[in-house]
Write a protein that holds these residues in place. Structure first.
Motif, PDB file in Angstrom:
ATOM      1  N   ASN A 215      -3.166   0.181   7.439  1.00 52.56           N
ATOM      2  CA  ASN A 215      -3.702   0.920   6.295  1.00 52.56           C
ATOM      3  C   ASN A 215      -5.166   1.288   6.531  1.00 52.56           C
ATOM      4  O   ASN A 215      -5.656   2.285   6.019  1.00 52.56           O
ATOM      5  CB  ASN A 215      -3.546   0.050   5.038  1.00 52.56           C
TER       6      ASN A 215
ATOM      7  N   SER B 129      -8.029   0.418   5.481  1.00 48.22           N
ATOM      8  CA  SER B 129      -8.917   0.709   4.358  1.00 48.22           C
ATOM      9  C   SER B 129     -10.279   0.080   4.631  1.00 48.22           C
ATOM     10  O   SER B 129     -10.366  -1.015   5.170  1.00 48.22           O
ATOM     11  CB  SER B 129      -8.324   0.112   3.080  1.00 48.22           C
TER      12      SER B 129
ATOM     13  N   ASN C  44      -1.992  -4.421   6.618  1.00 43.75           N
ATOM     14  CA  ASN C  44      -3.414  -4.379   6.254  1.00 43.75           C
ATOM     15  C   ASN C  44      -4.222  -3.676   7.345  1.00 43.75           C
ATOM     16  O   ASN C  44      -5.139  -2.916   7.060  1.00 43.75           O
ATOM     17  CB  ASN C  44      -3.925  -5.809   6.027  1.00 43.75           C
TER      18      ASN C  44
ATOM     19  N   GLY D  48     -10.271  -3.320   3.278  1.00 40.28           N
ATOM     20  CA  GLY D  48      -9.221  -4.268   3.677  1.00 40.28           C
ATOM     21  C   GLY D  48      -9.840  -5.626   3.979  1.00 40.28           C
ATOM     22  O   GLY D  48     -10.563  -5.791   4.959  1.00 40.28           O
TER      23      GLY D  48
ATOM     24  N   THR E 217     -15.603   1.340   8.255  1.00 34.65           N
ATOM     25  CA  THR E 217     -14.732   0.186   8.487  1.00 34.65           C
ATOM     26  C   THR E 217     -15.633  -1.042   8.540  1.00 34.65           C
ATOM     27  O   THR E 217     -16.815  -0.966   8.201  1.00 34.65           O
ATOM     28  CB  THR E 217     -13.893   0.367   9.761  1.00 34.65           C
TER      29      THR E 217
ATOM     30  N   ASP F  92       0.837  -1.208   0.000  1.00 39.09           N
ATOM     31  CA  ASP F  92       0.000   0.000   0.000  1.00 39.09           C
ATOM     32  C   ASP F  92       0.869   1.255   0.000  1.00 39.09           C
ATOM     33  O   ASP F  92       0.621   2.188  -0.744  1.00 39.09           O
ATOM     34  CB  ASP F  92      -0.924   0.030   1.222  1.00 39.09           C
TER      35      ASP F  92
ATOM     36  N   GLN G  47       0.691   4.353  -2.554  1.00 39.59           N
ATOM     37  CA  GLN G  47       0.196   5.659  -2.086  1.00 39.59           C
ATOM     38  C   GLN G  47       1.246   6.769  -2.235  1.00 39.59           C
ATOM     39  O   GLN G  47       0.898   7.938  -2.314  1.00 39.59           O
ATOM     40  CB  GLN G  47      -0.239   5.545  -0.614  1.00 39.59           C
TER      41      GLN G  47
ATOM     42  N   VAL H  33     -12.066   5.857   8.484  1.00 37.69           N
ATOM     43  CA  VAL H  33     -11.404   5.496   7.236  1.00 37.69           C
ATOM     44  C   VAL H  33      -9.929   5.897   7.319  1.00 37.69           C
ATOM     45  O   VAL H  33      -9.618   7.066   7.525  1.00 37.69           O
ATOM     46  CB  VAL H  33     -12.065   6.216   6.034  1.00 37.69           C
ATOM     47  N   ARG H  34      -9.066   4.919   7.222  1.00 35.27           N
ATOM     48  CA  ARG H  34      -7.625   5.143   7.249  1.00 35.27           C
ATOM     49  C   ARG H  34      -7.139   5.897   8.488  1.00 35.27           C
ATOM     50  O   ARG H  34      -6.160   6.631   8.443  1.00 35.27           O
ATOM     51  CB  ARG H  34      -7.147   5.872   5.976  1.00 35.27           C
TER      52      ARG H  34
END
Lengths: 700, 279
Positions: free
Chosen positions: B113, B115, B110, B118, B217, B30, B34, B151-152
């Protein structure tokens, strides 16, 4: 002697697998500079002011003021500027290049150039028509006056991205004082050369174009590279050092040409016996901000309007619309994929409306030898579609599956498309526009050189052309050399497009080889051949009347799918293809085209999604623009039929595009059966299938 | 210029991050994307970077009676191939990304990150995974569902690093992971679903669902799951509409370049229904 179709090792196999093949981005030159493009951040308007940061020594801005000749890229319709002077017509339109020795610094300068715009309201609706075509066959639309019943449906297709492995790129440098040499990832060395000559106002001798290894093209490197080459040539003239201009993947996806989205309306006039009297076909395509070759795409789409069928009366028309979006351009199939989807679905939908067996209905109208084409030309050569369809049905167990899958509980479907593809340029294009010239040179030591401008972008022409020459001359293939084209060394045999290379260029090379064989005892000589249109081929570009193509390749695609009832995802189970390509010059290479083309065609029908919102392309990398992997393709079986064409080498016709154009209708037929809904739009994604499940019209 | 550190051991890392802000790069699958740069230019990191791939302290997969502990730098591939790994995790990993990404991508990465898409987070939420964080001040353990805050966004202090992921050893009578991607491999999920259930004498004794890519999430609602404990299988099946209605409120996907809200929501609930109906 061996049948030429027996496969040999592909010429470029070892160098590509071992990583030794040199692509343009692999080329490093002493004192090489880097160029990065500064692009517009609005879709429509004018540049009001540009303020530049202070340029360190050795850094340059290259813009419209640095174009010595015409500030326009020679395509077919010349309306794309090399660098815009003021007007902005789409998002990311190129404004200038920054060139310098340190790429990081060049990037920084690009980011620090401030551009003020006067923004105007952009047009995304299809309302500004730039090209209109219309032609009739038979009685045209007046046949509708006699109709007992009229059926009319609309169809819609989206963008498709070529997704070649290697993004676009060039390196350019000066040879001597005045000569600009460009090495680039291209399909058409002479398109690039001619475009650069016009922009530099140069002589023929002062522009040279060389092709390195090309990592895929699919039409995406037909006309777009001319724009980059023209920009870079101006930069090379100004900076006088070697300059590399290589696109990033995202940049490539945002700014290069794509397949034209299309909206197509079909109307059928039917008599009391439920027979088709005639069609009205209207096709609109979105050109994006420039016309470029969109007119030709529209004309090829319209010519394919009746699909593989003979319809006696036609009224065909269409528009090329200009919008403030990225310009669209050439893509394998060139207008045909849009039209085949529409016409194949329309035939099916007519049959469904009439409540009759669609396969029998479609087969009844299949084109036969001596039938008149959509442009009132003649299908002169034998058409063996019936045999091919029987073969396809046999190897796929089509009839049984079609019945079984029509049961209510079945989530599976099977579909079959019929199609052809006209080989070579439309109409008299080959004779009047391209005038292909090839040379074959014999050396003292009996080495033979193929001198043509045809590009091997992976499709295999470096292997197959050599095979043709070696076989005719009865010499070992290692004695036949086909180097990458260099316009200083090879004549203009035309662009590597339109499924023309083997049939047209290979045909000329074959004839040259035959002459060489007769003169073999001579020590050192060159044979040159220039394309001559078969005399019986007559076509009028204005009226769309006559033989649009010298020859046609034909095909049948069968696709079997299972649509998951919980997630609406179609899974491709199996595909079967039957092709008449005249003659296979190498079976494995043909299968490469067959598997790749069908995969790309099917994916166009159900998988590959690209759209824009107010001119912004939403799928701008290979993470978001989904192309199929081997997991998605199912088992593939291909049968090749021989049906030689007199002017192709060993009877070969076109292959490249044929294998793509039937994929979308075949997969959509199968999905329609699986979900029992009518589909009028591709790609038929799970999201669209869900929509159809909720509100769509039942198939039966 | 940002600093890029290749540390020898964890204590060196803890020292470094106690003084200055760094980001971690484990497998890079990732981080490199990014922070990607133009071709031929070095990666465009915006922060100081510590590479963690060679830290022995972050490696290893071990078990005791109740728990399985996975080092944060273990790759997806090595987790997949380890026999200790519960099947529920293996099923997920097998459908993630491509072999190359699975070879490099890590479990800690993971999680870090964070995401919404994910995939590995989906079974980890379901298994009540605990994230172990370490700093010079000591060790802190946080429930994964608390660790990912948005988020993130994660609950990681600048002086901390993710060292271990701890999951309880649970076997379910039935579990099903479904990744709904745009193609059959090597793709980011449009959504994903994981259901798991255990029965004792025909009564539900454990029931868990988690959904990926349909909210900020992973969606996991233990309070809804709890309402169906001790129901019979038949009762559970009969209450499927009610169950869907309860989850419906929490399935709040977005429209994006990969899919749309309506599809994501409908399919997430379809998968839940399908799981129950097929019990």
């Amino acid at each position: 002697m061996k049948d030429i179709r027996e496969s040999i090792l592909k010429t470029d196999g070892d160098e590509k697998i071992s990583g030794q093949a040199k692509y343009v981005a692999d080329i490093r030159m002493a004192n090489m500079q880097h160029a990065i493009t500064k692009r517009s951040t609005i879709a429509c308007g004018e540049i009001k002011n540009i303020s530049y940061p202070e340029l360190p020594e050795g850094y340059f801005i290259v813009d419209h003021r640095d174009v010595p000749g015409l500030n326009v890229v020679k395509i077919i319709f010349d309306d794309m500027p090399v660098f815009t002077e003021k007007a902005i017509t789409y998002l990311h339109e190129p404004i200038l290049l920054v060139v310098g020795p340190n790429k990081e610094k060049v990037k920084e300068i690009v980011n620090n150039i401030q551009i003020e715009y006067i923004e105007k309201e952009a047009t995304f609706e299809w309302k500004n028509s730039a090209v209109q075509y219309h032609f009739d066959k038979g009685l045209g639309k007046s046949i509708f006056e006699n109709a007992d019943k009229i059926i009319e449906y609309d169809y819609e297709t989206g963008y498709q991205e070529q997704a070649y492995i290697e993004p676009q790129g060039f390196i350019g440098y000066l040879e001597g004082k005045d000569k600009v040499t460009l090495i680039g990832s291209i399909q058409c060395p002479y398109y690039v050369k001619n475009a650069v000559i016009q922009v530099l106002n140069a002589t023929e001798e002062n522009v040279r174009v060389i092709q390195p290894s090309v990592g895929g093209a699919f039409g995406g490197k037909e006309e777009f590279p001319s724009l980059m080459a023209c920009q870079l040539a101006c930069a090379v003239k100004k900076v006088k050092k070697p300059i590399q201009l290589i696109y990033e993947r995202e940049e490539d996806m945002l700014v290069t040409t794509k397949r034209h989205p299309a909206r197509i309306r079909f109307s059928a006039a039917l008599n009391k016996e439920r027979e088709i009297l005639g069609f009205k076909i209207y096709c609109a395509i979105d050109a994006g901000a420039n016309i470029g070759l969109s007119g030709v795409v529209l004309s090829r789409a319209l010519i394919a309007g009746t699909g593989a069928y003979t319809i006696d009366n036609l009224d065909c028309s269409g528009d090329v619309f200009i919008t403030n979006t990225v310009p669209n351009g050439a893509f394998r199939g060139f207008g045909a994929p849009q039209m085949y989807f529409a016409v194949e679905m329309f035939m099916e939908h007519i049959a469904l409306d009439l409540g009759i067996d669609s396969l029998a209905f479609r087969r009844k109208y299949l084109a036969k030898q001596n039938d008149l084409t959509s442009t009132s030309g003649t299908f002169r050569d034998p058409i063996i579609m019936n045999e091919m369809i029987e073969k396809g049905m046999e190897i796929s167990d089509y009839k049984k599956k079609r019945i079984e899958y029509s049961k209510e509980k079945s989530t599976k479907g099977i579909g079959m498309s019929f199609f052809f593809h006209g080989c070579g340029f439309t109409g008299s294009g080959e004779a009047t526009h391209i005038k292909a010239k090839v040379r074959l040179k014999k050396d003292k030591d009996n080495t033979v050189y193929i001198l043509v401008a045809a590009v091997d972008m992976g499709q295999g022409i470096r292997t197959t052309l050599r095979k043709v020459v070696a076989q005719i001359l009865e010499i070992p293939i290692d004695n036949v050399i086909f180097d990458f084209p260099d316009t200083d060394k090879v004549p203009d045999s035309g662009p590597t497009v339109a499924s023309r290379t083997m049939m047209i260029v290979g045909g000329l090379i074959g004839r040259a080889a035959k002459e060489m064989k007769k003169r073999w005892t001579e020590t050192e000589f060159i044979v040159e051949k220039i394309y001559e249109q078969p005399e019986y081929i007559k076509y009028n570009d204005e009226t769309f009347r006559g033989d649009a193509y010298p020859a046609y390749s034909w095909g049948v695609n069968i696709v079997e799918v299972d649509v998951n009832p919980v997630t609406y995802q179609p899974k491709i189970l199996n595909t079967w293809s039957v092709y008449d390509i005249g003659k296979s010059i190498d079976d494995r290479i043909v299968l490469g085209q067959a598997d790749g083309g069908l995969t790309q065609g099917i994916a166009y029908g159900y998988l590959e999604v690209m759209n824009h919102v107010k001119g912004v392309i939403k799928q701008k990398n290979m993470t978001d623009y989904i192309i199929p992997t081997a997991m998605d393709t199912g088992n593939m079986e291909t049968v090749i039929y021989e049906n030689p064409y007199a002017f192709g080498p060993y009877g070969a016709k076109g292959v490249g595009e044929l294998t793509l154009v039937g994929g979308a209708p075949a997969v959509v037929y199968a999905i329609e059966q699986a979900i029992n809904k009518r589909i009028h739009k591709i790609p038929a994604t799970p999201e669209y299938i869900l929509e159809m499940m909720n509100d769509g019209k039942n198939r039966l | 210029m940002v600093k890029q550190i290749l540390p020898k051991n964890l204590s060196e890392v803890l020292e470094l991050i106690s003084k200055e802000k760094y980001r971690f790069c484990a497998g890079g699958t990732d981080m490199l994307i990014q922070n990607h740069n133009l071709k031929t230019l070095p990666i465009d990191f915006k922060d100081n970077i510590i590479y963690t791939f060679n830290l022995e302290e972050l490696k290893g997969i071990t078990e005791d009676e109740d728990f399985i502990t996975i080092g944060a730098s273990e790759s997806l591939e090595s987790i997949l191939e380890n026999k200790i790994t519960p099947q529920i995790l293996k099923d997920t990993i097998l459908q993630m990304a491509s072999p190359a990404i699975r070879h490099s991508g890590t479990i800690g990465g993971n999680i870090g990150n964070a995401s919404p898409a994910g995939d590995l987070l989906v079974p980890l939420y379901l298994l009540n995974a605990i994230v172990q964080l370490q700093s010079l001040k000591g060790i802190r353990s946080v429930l994964l569902s608390d660790f990912i805050t948005h988020v993130r966004r994660i609950d990681l202090r600048d002086d901390e690093i993710i060292t271990k992921i701890i999951i309880s050893k649970i076997n379910f009578d039935k579990h099903q992971f479904v990744k709904v991607g745009p193609r059959l491999s090597d793709a980011i999920s449009k959504l994903s679903f994981l259901g798991a259930v255990s029965f004792h004498e025909d009564k539900v004794i454990d029931l868990r669902f988690s959904f990926g890519a349909v909210n900020i999430t992973v969606v996991r609602r233990p309070e809804i799951e709890a309402q169906y404990i001790y129901k019979t299988k038949e009762e559970l099946k009969n209450s499927v509409d009610e169950l869907l209605e309860k989850y419906s409120e929490y399935i709040r996907p977005i429209d994006d370049q990969r899919s749309n809200k309506e599809y994501r929501k409908t399919v997430a609930l379809n998968l839940l229904r399908n799981f129950i109906e097929e019990l």
